[in-house]
Design a protein around this motif. Sequence first.
Motif, short mmCIF file in Angstrom:
data_model
loop_
_atom_site.label_atom_id
_atom_site.label_comp_id
_atom_site.label_asym_id
_atom_site.label_seq_id
_atom_site.Cartn_x
_atom_site.Cartn_y
_atom_site.Cartn_z
N GLY A 1 37.48 -18.25 18.87
CA GLY A 1 36.81 -19.29 20.00
C GLY A 1 36.98 -20.60 18.91
N ASN A 2 35.67 -21.30 18.84
CA ASN A 2 35.47 -22.40 18.22
C ASN A 2 36.49 -22.37 16.69
N HIS A 3 37.24 -23.52 16.58
CA HIS A 3 38.21 -23.61 15.41
C HIS A 3 38.08 -25.01 14.99
N LEU A 4 37.64 -25.38 14.05
CA LEU A 4 37.39 -26.59 13.32
C LEU A 4 38.06 -26.75 11.91
N VAL A 5 38.86 -27.90 11.76
CA VAL A 5 39.53 -28.17 10.67
C VAL A 5 39.36 -29.27 9.72
N GLU A 6 38.90 -29.24 8.59
CA GLU A 6 38.50 -30.41 7.99
C GLU A 6 39.73 -30.70 7.00
N LEU A 7 40.81 -31.76 7.16
CA LEU A 7 41.71 -31.94 6.42
C LEU A 7 41.66 -32.91 4.99
N TYR A 8 42.07 -32.55 4.14
CA TYR A 8 42.27 -33.43 2.96
C TYR A 8 43.65 -33.23 2.11
N GLY A 9 44.44 -33.95 2.69
CA GLY A 9 45.76 -34.07 2.33
C GLY A 9 46.39 -32.71 2.62
N ASP A 10 46.71 -32.13 1.41
CA ASP A 10 47.67 -30.79 1.43
C ASP A 10 46.31 -29.80 1.33
N VAL A 11 45.30 -30.02 1.45
CA VAL A 11 44.15 -28.78 1.31
C VAL A 11 43.34 -29.24 2.67
N ALA A 12 42.80 -27.82 3.14
CA ALA A 12 41.95 -28.02 4.38
C ALA A 12 40.87 -26.70 4.25
N ILE A 13 39.77 -27.10 5.07
CA ILE A 13 38.64 -26.06 5.35
C ILE A 13 39.02 -25.58 6.78
N ALA A 14 38.95 -24.51 7.24
CA ALA A 14 39.20 -24.18 8.49
C ALA A 14 37.97 -23.07 8.89
N GLU A 15 37.47 -23.19 9.92
CA GLU A 15 36.39 -22.42 10.36
C GLU A 15 36.76 -21.93 11.83
N THR A 16 36.69 -20.61 11.72
CA THR A 16 37.15 -20.25 13.12
C THR A 16 36.15 -19.13 13.48
N TYR A 17 35.40 -19.37 14.71
CA TYR A 17 34.50 -18.43 15.20
C TYR A 17 35.40 -17.35 16.02
N GLY A 18 34.86 -16.03 15.86
CA GLY A 18 35.59 -15.01 16.96
C GLY A 18 34.70 -13.73 17.23
N THR A 19 35.09 -13.00 18.31
CA THR A 19 34.47 -11.79 18.66
C THR A 19 35.87 -10.80 18.43
N PHE A 20 35.56 -9.64 17.58
CA PHE A 20 36.36 -8.83 17.19
C PHE A 20 35.99 -7.48 17.52
N VAL A 21 36.74 -6.77 18.53
CA VAL A 21 36.57 -5.51 19.23
C VAL A 21 37.46 -4.45 18.50
N HIS A 22 36.78 -3.37 18.28
CA HIS A 22 37.39 -2.21 17.73
C HIS A 22 37.12 -1.05 18.45
N TRP A 23 38.02 -0.04 18.32
CA TRP A 23 37.77 1.03 19.37
C TRP A 23 38.79 2.33 18.77
N GLY A 24 38.45 3.63 18.90
CA GLY A 24 39.08 4.57 18.58
C GLY A 24 38.44 5.83 18.47
N GLU A 25 38.87 6.85 17.76
CA GLU A 25 38.30 8.30 18.09
C GLU A 25 37.64 8.62 16.63
N PRO A 26 36.43 9.50 16.75
CA PRO A 26 35.90 9.81 18.03
C PRO A 26 35.27 8.89 18.82
N ALA A 27 35.14 8.81 19.88
CA ALA A 27 34.81 7.50 20.67
C ALA A 27 33.15 7.43 20.69
N ASP A 28 32.60 8.66 20.23
CA ASP A 28 31.03 8.43 19.93
C ASP A 28 30.72 8.02 18.53
N ASP A 29 31.68 7.57 17.75
CA ASP A 29 31.44 7.18 16.58
C ASP A 29 31.33 5.38 16.31
N PRO A 30 29.97 5.00 15.95
CA PRO A 30 29.66 3.70 16.02
C PRO A 30 30.59 3.01 14.82
#
Length: 180
Positions: A77-106
């Motif tokens: 989602g949100n992605h913000l970059v602070e540039l300082y020449g050849d160096v940068a700070i990037a902050e990226t928000y995200g939602t990350f979904v994981h699924w697998g077996e067994p289906a009832d394992d949190p």
Amino acid sequence: MTVARQRSEWSDRQEIHDVVLRYCRGIDRLDFDLVRSAYHPGAIDHHTGFEGTVEEFLAWVEPKLRARLGGTMHIVGNHLVELYGDVAIAETYGTFVHWGEPADDPRVNFTSGARYVDHMTCRDGRWAISERWAVREWTRSEAGRFVAKEGDGPTGRRDEHDPLILLQRRIAPAKPENGR
């Protein structure tokens, strides 16, 4: 003949964003060369349950993703970059979904909200991660909540038969080394 690329603030921001997206695609498709391409050699990664070099991270995460996880989907989602020449700070928000077996394992079936806080550097004309903090903000169990598809249609795969890989082979027969 090699054409020199002229850098601009816009192109640097775009390349940094592409680094984040390459990482996500690589993790989701189990393309660890693509994941590696998002980092500079010797980069450091800090994830929940892991801290070390990018090579150590890949050795740690690959068996986890292959063993019980049927898949992952990294949605940025949100992605913000602070540039300082050849160096940068990037902050990226995200939602990350994981699924697998067994289906009832949190521990296998969960969704997380997280941020990537990346120290990016441009070396030899290439932006990549020098150090990453995968900051988990929250996690929700999806155990027992996933349902089967309602009908036939394209299905995501984590091998050479995924629709993306098939299309890439048809349109771009030679895969570039940097994943673009």
